[in-house]
Write an enzyme that holds these catalytic residues in place. Structure first.
Site, PDB file in Angstrom:
ATOM      1  N   GLU A 154      10.475  -4.680   4.452  1.00 24.47           N
ATOM      2  CA  GLU A 154      10.539  -6.095   4.038  1.00 24.47           C
ATOM      3  C   GLU A 154      10.254  -6.220   2.541  1.00 24.47           C
ATOM      4  OE1 GLU A 154       8.920  -4.937   6.684  1.00 24.47           O
ATOM      5  OE2 GLU A 154       9.045  -6.334   8.376  1.00 24.47           O
TER       6      GLU A 154
ATOM      7  N   LYS B  13       9.565  -0.975  14.199  1.00 24.14           N
ATOM      8  CA  LYS B  13      10.165  -0.642  12.893  1.00 24.14           C
ATOM      9  C   LYS B  13      11.294   0.373  13.081  1.00 24.14           C
ATOM     10  CE  LYS B  13       5.910  -0.985  10.150  1.00 24.14           C
ATOM     11  NZ  LYS B  13       4.960  -0.260   9.328  1.00 24.14           N
TER      12      LYS B  13
ATOM     13  N   GLU C 175      -4.789  -6.690  14.724  1.00 26.33           N
ATOM     14  CA  GLU C 175      -4.262  -5.368  14.365  1.00 26.33           C
ATOM     15  C   GLU C 175      -5.375  -4.321  14.463  1.00 26.33           C
ATOM     16  OE1 GLU C 175      -0.674  -4.463  11.456  1.00 26.33           O
ATOM     17  OE2 GLU C 175      -2.523  -4.356  10.313  1.00 26.33           O
TER      18      GLU C 175
ATOM     19  N   GLY D  10      -4.821  -1.773   4.995  1.00 30.07           N
ATOM     20  CA  GLY D  10      -4.043  -2.908   4.506  1.00 30.07           C
ATOM     21  C   GLY D  10      -4.721  -4.244   4.783  1.00 30.07           C
ATOM     22  N   ARG D  11      -5.211  -4.416   6.004  1.00 31.86           N
ATOM     23  CA  ARG D  11      -5.802  -5.709   6.377  1.00 31.86           C
ATOM     24  C   ARG D  11      -7.204  -5.892   5.813  1.00 31.86           C
ATOM     25  NH1 ARG D  11      -4.653  -2.391  10.470  1.00 31.86           N
ATOM     26  NH2 ARG D  11      -6.286  -1.513  11.800  1.00 31.86           N
TER      27      ARG D  11
ATOM     28  N   LYS E 231       0.843  -1.209   0.000  1.00 26.72           N
ATOM     29  CA  LYS E 231       0.000   0.000   0.000  1.00 26.72           C
ATOM     30  C   LYS E 231       0.872   1.250   0.000  1.00 26.72           C
ATOM     31  CE  LYS E 231      -3.474   2.368   2.772  1.00 26.72           C
ATOM     32  NZ  LYS E 231      -4.367   2.355   3.927  1.00 26.72           N
TER      33      LYS E 231
ATOM     34  N   HIS F 273      -5.427 -33.328  17.770  1.00 29.10           N
ATOM     35  CA  HIS F 273      -4.352 -34.178  18.290  1.00 29.10           C
ATOM     36  C   HIS F 273      -3.210 -33.344  18.858  1.00 29.10           C
ATOM     37  CE1 HIS F 273      -6.267 -37.758  16.657  1.00 29.10           C
ATOM     38  NE2 HIS F 273      -6.697 -36.925  15.729  1.00 29.10           N
TER      39      HIS F 273
HETATM   40  O1  F6P Z   1       3.244  -2.762   9.733  1.00 32.55           O
HETATM   41  C1  F6P Z   1       1.894  -3.025   9.626  1.00 32.55           C
HETATM   42  C2  F6P Z   1       1.396  -2.748   8.254  1.00 32.55           C
HETATM   43  O2  F6P Z   1       1.305  -1.393   8.057  1.00 32.55           O
HETATM   44  C3  F6P Z   1       0.048  -3.420   8.005  1.00 32.55           C
HETATM   45  O3  F6P Z   1      -1.010  -2.703   8.494  1.00 32.55           O
HETATM   46  C4  F6P Z   1       0.077  -3.584   6.533  1.00 32.55           C
HETATM   47  O4  F6P Z   1      -0.884  -4.506   6.088  1.00 32.55           O
HETATM   48  C5  F6P Z   1       1.503  -4.039   6.325  1.00 32.55           C
HETATM   49  O5  F6P Z   1       2.258  -3.292   7.261  1.00 32.55           O
HETATM   50  C6  F6P Z   1       2.058  -3.857   4.941  1.00 32.55           C
HETATM   51  O6  F6P Z   1       1.998  -2.522   4.546  1.00 32.55           O
HETATM   52  P1  F6P Z   1       2.187  -2.110   3.030  1.00 32.55           P
HETATM   53  O7  F6P Z   1       1.078  -2.722   2.242  1.00 32.55           O
HETATM   54  O8  F6P Z   1       2.156  -0.618   3.016  1.00 32.55           O
HETATM   55  O9  F6P Z   1       3.519  -2.638   2.570  1.00 32.55           O
END
Ligand code: F6P
Length: 553
Positions: free
Chosen positions: A220, A517, A362, A276-277, A214, A393
């Protein structure tokens, strides 16, 4: 009372009435509730679209449910719901509208973002869906080829959190609807092992990377995307011009996408009013759409829309997200339940609970209310679970005989998926026999008398007794189709919404992820260069030194 004169949740008469009711109910037994009302098994059910929801095995009476609905009225859950659907900026800490429901609105719907001159957002949503569909068709048909002219056979989604969990979960869930000639993988972890394992056996000339972010700033994702680009160019022995045929972006941030070197013509847009979620039914679902095809993707959106409409219009007594949300409040706030298990009896839903963890935890993992004051009541539960029967199990022992109250959702399907090998279809009844047996055992247990009647020696009777009274919701549908998946996800999205509204928290921000972060950025030079990090605590300083020693630095 807060600054605006609103009574705090736990000081409302409705809250007090529920607390008193809980006391009066005492140790209410599910056995007694069923004995008293033989119709409970059919009466305490709801139908939403294709979902049959049975809530009879809950520690509630008609009065409990009425009092919970009173609490929903007192906290104006439906008022906030209407404000969300109207495009008001209910995500107050980020000053954003919350309009994931517009992602699945019918083409002729009108949805405007409060205070935004852009007007109706729905045509933009459908324009992106059309662009995604055209692109997905090109990949699926082989019309889109890579830099060397080879057909794309592999799709690797690079994203994390909401840019990974949704499409990865839905890809697994709908595997039987996917084009089996395509290899679709999901890379999220900044641990290089994730990308390595995803690409090690792929031919770069046949691989498309879908970079999903987003913000397009998430460390990452940008790190993995950069490594993927380097790998591709090295493998193809090509220059930057190869990127255009092998990289597309899903984002709200055109500038950052261009900075990364992806042609913005190959960018699929979404908007800041999509959290995002809550985003996998936006452009973030592109890898999924490539896998299942645009028609199936749209069927999934129809499923979402069906439950949106239900949530928006069904009266409180029949409103499933409201009911599920309030049951969670009942256990979390009045029975001290700390967690909530989601147990799908479908192997295709193996990533469903992991997806719900972000959606729920979240959203509602907050301890400050909308007024900025510390809440004096429990908020979101720990959500956990894995598909049945595996969990039976492993950890079901604790649910059956442990000391904790763990409300659980059981999700199952009457029919196995169509393309299951005929020889395996018969296993479905065994799976579902377990599904029904577990909720029965959890609810009704086994009394000491029943155990004794089986001839169990006295000293073993306490060990073999099942207290029962463990509450569960059963969600049953005919089969796991794209539409049913959409219905399920929308059901949980709105359930989470209801709980956030009752608890008076902002379910749409996630400030709690920021500190880690920032600290990671500060610590990294200490690991790589042995740099001094001012203000680093003694424990972390020692751990960093140990790390460097073990790393041979
Ligand atoms: O760090 C949390 C977050 O902001 C989530 O809310 C989001 O889904 C995820 O990181 C990834 O964010 P992006 O889509 O901006 O890479």
């Amino acid at each position: 009372m807060n600054a605006e004169g609103r009574t705090k949740l736990n000081q409302t008469p409705e809250w007090t009435a529920l607390a008193k009711h809980k006391e009066q109910l005492g140790e209410v037994r599910l056995r007694e509730l069923f004995d008293a009302d033989p119709a409970r098994g059919t009466g305490y059910t709801l139908r939403v679209g294709d979902l049959h929801i049975d809530y009879s095995k809950h520690l509630v009476t008609d009065e409990t449910l009425a009092l919970l609905r009173d609490l929903a009225v007192a906290t104006d859950v439906f008022g906030l719901r209407d404000a969300m659907f109207r495009g008001e900026r209910i995500n107050t800490t980020e000053d954003r509208a919350v309009l994931h429901t517009a992602l699945r609105a019918a083409p002729d719907a009108v949805v405007e973002v409060d205070g935004d001159d852009a007007g109706n957002v729905v045509p933009g949503v459908h324009a992106v869906l059309d662009k995604m569909s055209a692109f997905a068709d090109k990949i699926r048909s082989g019309e889109w080829t890579g830099h060397t002219g080879k057909r794309i056979k592999n799709v690797v989604n690079v994203g994390i959190g909401g840019s990974d969990l949704g499409p990865a979960m839905a890809y697994e869930a709908l595997r039987s609807f996917t084009d089996r000639d395509l290899t679709v993988r999901f890379v999220s972890n900044v641990d290089g092992a994730d990308l390595h394992e995803a690409i090690r056996d792929l031919d770069a000339a046949e691989t498309l990377f879908v970079i999903a972010s987003k913000t397009f700033t998430t460390i990452e994702t940008i790190t993995n995307a950069t490594s993927a680009r380097n790998w591709l160019l090295t493998q193809l022995q090509a220059d930057e011009s190869a990127v255009a045929k092998h990289f597309v972006a899903l984002s709200t941030n055109t500038e950052k996408v261009a900075d990364f070197g992806i042609d913005t013509a190959n960018m699929f847009e979404f908007w800041d009013w999509v959290g995002g979620r809550y985003s996998y039914d936006s452009a973030i679902g592109l890898a999924l759409m490539i896998a299942i095809g645009p028609d199936r993707f749209r069927e999934m959106l129809d499923g979402f829309r069906l439950v949106d409409e239900h949530f928006r219009t069904a009266p409180a007594e029949e409103n499933a997200p409201l009911l599920l949300g309030l049951l969670g409040v009942w256990y979390g706030n009045f029975h001290d339940a700390q967690s909530h298990a989601v147990l799908p009896y479908s192997h295709y839903l193996s990533k469903f609970t992991a997806y719900l963890q972000q959606l729920d935890m979240e959203s509602n993992g907050k301890s400050v209310d909308r007024d900025g004051e510390r809440v004096q009541w429990q908020t979101g539960p720990v959500v956990w679970g894995t598909p049945g029967t595996n969990g039976q199990h492993a950890y079901y022992q604790l649910i059956h005989q442990g000391t904790k109250l763990i409300p659980a959702d059981f999700i199952g399907f009457a029919k196995p998926v169509d393309d299951l090998r005929p020889g395996l279809v018969a296993q479905h009844d065994l799976l579902m026999a377990n599904f029904f047996a577990q909720t029965q055992a959890l609810a009704f247990g086994k009394t000491p008398d029943e155990v004794r009647a089986e001839g169990v020696p006295d000293e073993l009777v306490p060990h073999k007794t099942f207290q029962g009274n463990h509450p569960t919701t059963t969600i049953l549908a005919t089969e796991l189709t794209p539409s049913v998946l959409g219905q399920l996800i929308a059901l949980y999205e709105h359930k989470v919404f209801v709980q956030g509204a009752v608890w008076n928290i902002d379910s749409f921000d996630q400030w709690g992820v920021e500190l880690g972060k920032v600290l990671a950025k500060r610590v990294e030079p200490a690991l790589t260069e042995g740099a001094d990090v001012p203000g680093l605590d003694a424990s972390t300083t020692a751990l960093v030194a140990k790390y460097r020693e073990l790393r041979g630095r």
